[in-house]
Write an enzyme that holds these catalytic residues in place. Structure first.
Site, PDB file in Angstrom:
ATOM      1  N   ASP A  67      10.675 -13.128   0.353  1.00 12.48           N
ATOM      2  CA  ASP A  67      10.233 -14.486   0.626  1.00 12.48           C
ATOM      3  C   ASP A  67      10.508 -15.433  -0.530  1.00 12.48           C
ATOM      4  OD1 ASP A  67       8.353 -13.336  -1.096  1.00 12.48           O
ATOM      5  OD2 ASP A  67       6.803 -13.176   0.442  1.00 12.48           O
ATOM      6  N   ASN A 136      -5.775 -10.663   2.611  1.00 11.80           N
ATOM      7  CA  ASN A 136      -6.029 -10.866   4.043  1.00 11.80           C
ATOM      8  C   ASN A 136      -5.099 -10.015   4.909  1.00 11.80           C
ATOM      9  OD1 ASN A 136      -3.585 -12.168   3.743  1.00 11.80           O
ATOM     10  ND2 ASN A 136      -4.303 -14.179   4.426  1.00 11.80           N
ATOM     11  N   HIS A 138      -1.757  -9.802   4.526  1.00 11.57           N
ATOM     12  CA  HIS A 138      -0.392 -10.289   4.719  1.00 11.57           C
ATOM     13  C   HIS A 138       0.617  -9.432   3.957  1.00 11.57           C
ATOM     14  CE1 HIS A 138      -1.009 -13.127   1.095  1.00 11.57           C
ATOM     15  NE2 HIS A 138       0.033 -12.398   0.762  1.00 11.57           N
ATOM     16  N   GLU A 143       1.313 -14.148   7.641  1.00 16.55           N
ATOM     17  CA  GLU A 143      -0.128 -14.355   7.576  1.00 16.55           C
ATOM     18  C   GLU A 143      -0.812 -13.865   8.855  1.00 16.55           C
ATOM     19  OE1 GLU A 143      -1.535 -15.344   4.910  1.00 16.55           O
ATOM     20  OE2 GLU A 143      -0.324 -16.825   3.839  1.00 16.55           O
TER      21      GLU A 143
END
Length: 255
Positions: A67, A136, A138, A143
């Site tokens: 990314d 979380n 990811h 996400e």
């Protein structure tokens, strides 16, 4: 899934670097999928140390990163392009032309995502994908959401991710709100996947991701469906898994 329990961060980094170095030695022209963030820094440091000793040769390796922030120039010290050069690329004998990070300065998201997907296909896919794990759940910048995103796409970062990244920027306004990221389908097409996790703060999400239901609300949970995944975690990150799934782990955990 194979789980390796490490004593601490240094041991986790060494175990993960062992797996990556074995891939490079077995297939010198392999394609490595790489990750950024604080967790893999020790792994990269260990690979550099072995390179300096003459044990590793990166001259034929191709890399594709997961990314990159959208709108952040490569010269910015918070860009993932900058990170990779600082922690690995500039410290080993890899060919810069064989290193690939999404172009965060391409304003046309459809164009950049299509280009990056085609690039991954053109190099024959990823042999070994390194992943960290967000608080979380990811992976990359995939996400939590209502569905698994498939291929490389532009994502609006969640408030929790923006909040977690604020410490790296001068002000909250400077934190990028979007990023380009490989999608779940792209990640799942890697032949092997290696996840590194450390610290007590990751204990809950490790248990949810790898021993809970497969759901896009915990993006990393999809990795349960991959046929060659190795998780390397320190004792703190694996503490809840060890507590709740001790019997299950007898056959899969390696010390």
């Amino acid at each position: 899934m194979k789980i390796y329990k490490a004593k601490d961060y240094k041991d986790m980094s060494r175990k993960a670097a062992n797996i990556i170095s074995a891939q490079v030695i077995m297939k010198p022209n392999c394609v490595l999928g790489l990750a950024t963030g604080s967790t893999p820094i020790g792994t990269y440091d260990q690979l550099v140390e072995w390179y300096n000793k003459g044990d590793l040769d990166f001259s034929e390796v191709t890399t594709v990163n997961l990314d990159e922030y959208k709108g952040l120039p490569r010269t910015n010290d918070q860009s993932y392009y900058y990170f990779m050069h600082q922690h690995l690329f500039d410290r080993v004998n890899i060919n810069p032309e064989q290193t690939n990070v999404p172009n965060g300065m391409e304003p046309d998201a459809e164009k950049e995502c299509g280009r990056y997907e085609e690039l991954i296909r053109s190099v024959g896919g990823v042999d070994l994908q390194l992943l960290g794990l967000g608080h979380n759940g990811h992976i990359g910048f995939n996400e939590p959401g209502a569905a698994f995103e498939k291929e490389t796409h532009c994502v609006d970062l969640t408030e929790s991710t923006i909040e977690a990244n604020k410490r790296f920027f001068e002000s909250a306004d400077d934190v990028p709100k979007q990023a380009y990221t490989m999608g779940i389908k792209t990640i799942m097409q890697a032949k092997k996947i290696l996840i590194v996790v450390n610290g007590e703060g990751k204990a809950d999400i490790v248990e949810r991701a790898f021993f809970g239901p497969v759901t896009p609300e915990v993006p990393a949970s999809i990795l349960q469906m991959h046929n060659d995944v190795t998780l390397v975690g320190d004792e703190a990150a694996l503490s809840k898994v060890m507590e709740l799934h001790a019997e299950e782990l007898d056959y899969k955990i390696k010390l």
